[in-house]
Design an enzyme around this catalytic site. Structure first.
Site, mmCIF file in Angstrom:
data_model
loop_
_atom_site.group_PDB
_atom_site.id
_atom_site.type_symbol
_atom_site.label_atom_id
_atom_site.label_comp_id
_atom_site.label_asym_id
_atom_site.label_seq_id
_atom_site.Cartn_x
_atom_site.Cartn_y
_atom_site.Cartn_z
ATOM 1 N N ASP A 8 -20.679 15.569 25.411
ATOM 2 C CA ASP A 8 -19.482 15.717 24.584
ATOM 3 C C ASP A 8 -19.635 17.059 23.855
ATOM 4 O O ASP A 8 -20.742 17.607 23.776
ATOM 5 C CB ASP A 8 -19.446 14.542 23.592
ATOM 6 C CG ASP A 8 -18.497 14.784 22.424
ATOM 7 O OD1 ASP A 8 -17.312 15.073 22.685
ATOM 8 O OD2 ASP A 8 -18.960 14.716 21.272
ATOM 9 N N ASP A 10 -17.477 18.340 20.529
ATOM 10 C CA ASP A 10 -17.351 18.309 19.064
ATOM 11 C C ASP A 10 -18.188 17.199 18.444
ATOM 12 O O ASP A 10 -18.018 16.030 18.767
ATOM 13 C CB ASP A 10 -15.882 18.131 18.680
ATOM 14 C CG ASP A 10 -15.068 19.375 19.016
ATOM 15 O OD1 ASP A 10 -14.046 19.241 19.697
ATOM 16 O OD2 ASP A 10 -15.496 20.474 18.629
HETATM 17 C C1 XBP Z 1 -13.191 15.889 19.353
HETATM 18 C C2 XBP Z 1 -11.734 15.821 19.191
HETATM 19 C C3 XBP Z 1 -10.943 17.091 19.201
HETATM 20 C C4 XBP Z 1 -11.295 17.949 17.983
HETATM 21 C C5 XBP Z 1 -10.222 18.973 17.712
HETATM 22 O O1 XBP Z 1 -13.410 16.215 20.712
HETATM 23 O O2 XBP Z 1 -11.196 14.732 19.114
HETATM 24 O O3 XBP Z 1 -9.594 16.714 19.130
HETATM 25 O O4 XBP Z 1 -11.367 17.104 16.836
HETATM 26 O O5 XBP Z 1 -10.050 19.790 18.863
HETATM 27 P P1 XBP Z 1 -14.792 15.720 21.455
HETATM 28 P P2 XBP Z 1 -8.565 19.997 19.460
HETATM 29 O O6 XBP Z 1 -14.343 14.829 22.587
HETATM 30 O O7 XBP Z 1 -15.449 16.996 21.927
HETATM 31 O O8 XBP Z 1 -15.644 14.983 20.430
HETATM 32 O O9 XBP Z 1 -7.685 20.385 18.285
HETATM 33 O O10 XBP Z 1 -8.704 21.099 20.484
HETATM 34 O O11 XBP Z 1 -8.199 18.677 20.068
HETATM 35 MG MG MG Z 2 -17.347 14.262 19.764
#
Ligand code: XBP
Ligand code: MG
Length: 258
Positions: A8, A10
């Protein structure tokens, strides 16, 4: 046998959500909107994966009538594109560090020929902004498959993005390990049949991580602020996570499942 690592982005590769929140608020201000997502509100909004989905969800909560107008989707897309441009400036060129132990594990896996993939709900530009610093402009060569908001319309906890990268690598979930930080991410990886290691952040330390193969403070053995917050689950200090440890854990899990 462990055949691939799936990351993953973020919260897992880097603790990015404070920067995302800053980018959302800067985009709202630039658009002249009276919206400000403080930390408690953003923590709640993180239950909605995907930034544009998150904006629309919030708009419905503050002005349902306007959010249902035919023009709303286009307005959200414009606002989210502005947010992404701001995030790229805030996070780009190494300004947002990878979490401890992540770069070492990626380089070790690459050196040992262990395939890797990315499975995220975030926007592609955000991945490039985060990784081109620590891994260079050619960071994509480290990953056999990349699933993101441009490939998977259905966001976590839907398993679509994980199923996409498994298919791209021709692997089944049981032969891989996923690395996640959140409840939604864990649900998505488990729904794709992938044993999952969770490394919570301060944003997700209170999430429900039942079903995780392991909950660890981080990948390098040091305590990070999430583990210092005594999260639910079994977050604990541990030796640095290397490929040998991952193979050992995965084999043990496979034996247990046999
Ligand atoms: C986490 C998310 C993303 C980010 C914001 O992604 O839910 O929406 O919070 O990025 P991950 P965007 O699956 O990597 O944990 O504004 O580009 O969505
Ligand atoms: Mg994440």
């Amino acid at each position: 046998m462990l055949r691939a690592l799936i990351f993953d982005v973020d919260g897992t590769l880097a603790d990015t959500e404070a920067t995302h929140r800053d980018a959302f608020n800067k985009a709202f201000a630039a658009a002249g909107l009276p919206w400000h997502w403080d930390l408690p509100l953003y923590n709640r909004l993180l239950d909605v994966a995907g930034g544009s989905e998150r904006i629309l969800h919030y708009w419905h909560s503050v002005d349902a009538r306007a959010a249902q107008e035919p023009s709303a989707r286009e307005a959200v897309a414009r606002l989210h594109a502005a947010k992404t441009r701001i995030y790229e400036c805030l996070a780009g060129d190494g300004r947002l560090a990878l979490r401890p132990g992540v770069l070492r594990l990626i380089l070790e896996a690459s050196a040992q020929g262990m395939p890797m993939a990315i499975a995220t709900t975030t926007t592609p530009a955000n991945i490039d902004a985060l990784l081109r610093g620590p891994l260079g402009a050619g960071w994509r060569r480290y990953f056999k498959a990349i699933g993101d908001a441009s490939t998977a319309a259905r966001k976590k906890p839907d398993p679509q993005v994980y199923l996409q990268v498994l298919a791209a690598m021709g692997l089944c979930g049981a032969d891989c390990l996923a690395f996640e930080d959140s409840h939604n991410g864990l649900l998505a990886a488990r729904a794709a049949g992938i044993p999952t290691i969770v490394t919570p952040t301060a944003f997700t330390s209170t999430h429900d991580f039942r079903g995780a193969m392991l909950v660890l403070a981080g990948l390098d053995g040091t305590e990070d602020e999430a583990s210092a917050m005594e999260p639910q689950g079994a977050a604990r200090a541990q030796p640095p996570v290397d490929l040998a440890a991952l193979r050992h854990w995965h084999a043990g899990m496979s034996l247990a499942a046999a």
